[in-house]
Structures are given as C-alpha cells and as structure tokens.
Design an enzyme around this catalytic site. Structure first.
Site, PDB file in Angstrom:
ATOM      1  N   ASP A  22       0.833  -1.200   0.000  1.00 47.26           N
ATOM      2  CA  ASP A  22       0.000   0.000   0.000  1.00 47.26           C
ATOM      3  C   ASP A  22       0.869   1.251   0.000  1.00 47.26           C
ATOM      4  OD1 ASP A  22      -2.301   1.497   0.045  1.00 47.26           O
ATOM      5  OD2 ASP A  22      -2.658   1.256   2.190  1.00 47.26           O
ATOM      6  N   ASN A  24       1.592   3.372  -3.088  1.00 46.20           N
ATOM      7  CA  ASN A  24       2.185   3.867  -4.331  1.00 46.20           C
ATOM      8  C   ASN A  24       1.650   5.246  -4.714  1.00 46.20           C
ATOM      9  OD1 ASN A  24       3.613   1.480  -4.562  1.00 46.20           O
ATOM     10  ND2 ASN A  24       2.335   0.630  -6.184  1.00 46.20           N
ATOM     11  N   ARG A  26       0.117   7.517  -2.811  1.00 41.39           N
ATOM     12  CA  ARG A  26       0.486   8.567  -1.855  1.00 41.39           C
ATOM     13  C   ARG A  26       1.953   8.949  -1.981  1.00 41.39           C
ATOM     14  NH1 ARG A  26      -2.022   5.780   3.264  1.00 41.39           N
ATOM     15  NH2 ARG A  26      -2.298   4.120   1.713  1.00 41.39           N
ATOM     16  N   TRP A  27       2.788   7.946  -2.297  1.00 38.59           N
ATOM     17  CA  TRP A  27       4.211   8.230  -2.513  1.00 38.59           C
ATOM     18  C   TRP A  27       4.370   9.268  -3.618  1.00 38.59           C
ATOM     19  CZ3 TRP A  27       7.721   8.033  -6.452  1.00 38.59           C
ATOM     20  CH2 TRP A  27       9.077   7.994  -6.115  1.00 38.59           C
ATOM     21  N   ARG A  35      -0.627   9.989  -9.507  1.00 41.43           N
ATOM     22  CA  ARG A  35      -0.638   8.749  -8.738  1.00 41.43           C
ATOM     23  C   ARG A  35       0.072   7.607  -9.453  1.00 41.43           C
ATOM     24  NH1 ARG A  35      -3.955   7.175  -4.746  1.00 41.43           N
ATOM     25  NH2 ARG A  35      -4.204   5.173  -5.802  1.00 41.43           N
ATOM     26  N   ASN A  70     -10.195  -2.809  -7.521  1.00 43.74           N
ATOM     27  CA  ASN A  70      -9.294  -1.810  -8.117  1.00 43.74           C
ATOM     28  C   ASN A  70      -9.671  -1.420  -9.541  1.00 43.74           C
ATOM     29  OD1 ASN A  70      -6.233  -2.962  -6.458  1.00 43.74           O
ATOM     30  ND2 ASN A  70      -7.752  -1.453  -5.812  1.00 43.74           N
ATOM     31  N   ARG A 196      -5.878  -2.429   8.030  1.00 43.19           N
ATOM     32  CA  ARG A 196      -7.039  -3.221   7.624  1.00 43.19           C
ATOM     33  C   ARG A 196      -6.604  -4.225   6.574  1.00 43.19           C
ATOM     34  NH1 ARG A 196      -7.840   1.996   5.787  1.00 43.19           N
ATOM     35  NH2 ARG A 196      -7.645   2.267   3.530  1.00 43.19           N
ATOM     36  N   SER A 198      -8.501  -5.154   3.786  1.00 41.02           N
ATOM     37  CA  SER A 198      -8.934  -4.782   2.439  1.00 41.02           C
ATOM     38  C   SER A 198      -9.243  -5.996   1.572  1.00 41.02           C
ATOM     39  CB  SER A 198      -7.886  -3.888   1.757  1.00 41.02           C
ATOM     40  OG  SER A 198      -7.775  -2.660   2.440  1.00 41.02           O
ATOM     41  N   GLU A 209      -0.326 -13.603  12.162  1.00 39.42           N
ATOM     42  CA  GLU A 209       0.100 -12.427  12.914  1.00 39.42           C
ATOM     43  C   GLU A 209       0.154 -11.244  11.945  1.00 39.42           C
ATOM     44  OE1 GLU A 209       0.627 -12.255  16.201  1.00 39.42           O
ATOM     45  OE2 GLU A 209       0.092 -14.383  16.386  1.00 39.42           O
TER      46      GLU A 209
END
Length: 251
Positions: A22, A24, A26-27, A35, A70, A196, A198, A209
């Site tokens: 998760d 890409n 936002r980077w 984006r 997506n 989360r 997703s 874990e």
C-alpha cells in the site's frame, strides 16, 4: 529511518509472508506527481523484497497487487498497472525461473484482457517445475470473491453427485480456494500505516500475525522486511488456545 539490513535468515522466521503493498499513489502525491508515477517505484520494491525474502527464511511470499475492486480506479491508473505487470513478467520471468522461483497468480481469470491472461499463464507455465521459493501474486483477487468461487465449486460438485455435502469441512473449502495447497500465512504485513485487510486472504489469515508498518510501499526494502519478521518473532501464537499462565489466572 529504516532499520539496519540483515542478511542472515532469522531463527524461527515465518515460512509464509503475505504483504498488502500500500502507498504507491500517496508516494507520488507527496512528491507532486500523478498517482500512477508511484507504481513503477512499487515494482522496484517488489524486486527488492522477492530477492530479500529467501535470505530471511521465507519460502512463500504472497503479494496483493490488484484487487477485484481496483477496476474502479481511474482508467489511466489501471492501464499503468496492466502495463507494469507485463513489463515485470517480460523483464524478470527468465531470472525468476533460473533462480528456482515458482510463480502463481491468485484471483479470477475470467474477464482478464487477453494479453494479461497470456502473461499470467506464461508466468505459471515457465516456473511450474521450481520449488526453491514460491511467489504468489494476488491479481484481480478478492477474498470474498474467492470464497464465493469456492462455494460455487462445492455446490456444483454436490449437485452433480460427486460430493456428499456432509463431508464438506474446512479442508474441503481450503482446497477450492485459489490458494489451495499453500500453507496459510504466518505473517501479514501492510505498509503505509493503514490497518485493515482490504479483502485480502480472509479465510487464510484466521490465525496469522499482523504487522502494520508506517512506510509507503515504494520505499520498502529488506530492512523493513527484517523488522517485521523480528516483530513476528516476539509474538506468541496460540491458535485460539491459551498458555498455562492464562489458564491458571482464569482459574
């Protein structure tokens, strides 16, 4: 600051690690870029992690690349993801095959563009004989969709008289998931700080874990993977049971 990189396999390392890759978009946005610019950098991170995971004792690596949801993203971004999938397979498949990596694509095949379906089939076919390391890529995948497909398969077999409904158990469901034959993940990692699932491996992660790391996927590397494995090693896995101290305290 990233943790110090380690080359030696961790003792009692998780055999199966699953990662929600998760961050890409936002980077890219943090750098004032569109984006989709983040996705090629995300592919670079995939290469780093696929190379590092065996050195850290991992034998199965499952990466969440593209979900059934997506497809709702902007058409340009979806097209870029498709382009990068083809580019990654075309550029890296021979190397993965030589290094003993077996590639498996999880998710629905129906409805995939023909060129993508061909890439998926070629990746699996070319590496089918390998068993040193197992790379699973969840593409056009959703945990709920996978459970629906498994239920349909069971219902069809029962309706055709090939399966007694009374014999359906957890193992029967597991075998009909796209992950059938793969051990459940010991460790699930999600990057970008989100916490989360997703719709990822809903059935398989019942006793996994979880480690959530506040790093965007394009910046991910072997050091972050090692840090997640170290956190995993601190956990006490109970699988629904209790240790002696808890039993005594409850009594």
């Amino acid at each position: 600051m990233a943790p110090v990189d380690q080359k030696q396999p961790a003792p009692d390392a998780p055999l199966h690690v699953a990662i929600v890759m998760d961050g890409n978009g936002r980077w890219a946005k943090r750098r004032g870029l569109p984006r989709q610019v983040g996705h090629p950098k995300g592919v670079d991170a995939i290469r780093r992690v696929v190379e590092a995971a065996p050195d850290q004792g991992v034998r199965w690596l499952t990466l969440y690349a593209f979900s059934t949801e997506n497809w709702r993203r902007p058409a340009g971004e979806v097209a870029e993801v498709m382009r990068l999938l083809k580019l990654y397979v075309n550029s890296d498949l021979d190397k993965l095959a030589r290094e003993g990596v077996r590639v498996r694509i999880l998710g629905r095949r129906d409805g995939l563009p023909p060129d993508i379906a061909e890439i998926v089939e070629r990746a699996e076919r070319q590496t089918a004989h390998n068993d040193r390391f197992f790379l699973q890529v969840a593409f056009n995948y959703g945990g709920r969709a996978d459970l629906v497909d498994a239920a349909r398969a069971l219902a069809k077999e029962a309706a055709e008289g090939r399966l007694d409904p009374e014999t359906i158990d957890e193992d029967a469901v597991s075998r009909r998931l796209s992950t059938g034959g793969t051990p459940d993940p010991d460790l699930v990692i999600r990057t970008s700080g989100e916490q989360r699932l997703s719709n990822f491996l809903l059935w398989e992660t019942a006793y996994s874990e979880f480690v959530f790391q506040d790093v965007l996927w394009p910046d991910y590397n072997a050091a972050y993977l090692h840090a997640a494995i170290e956190e995993f090693q601190k956990r006490e896995r109970r699988y629904g049971g209790a240790v002696a101290d808890d039993v005594l305290a409850a009594g």
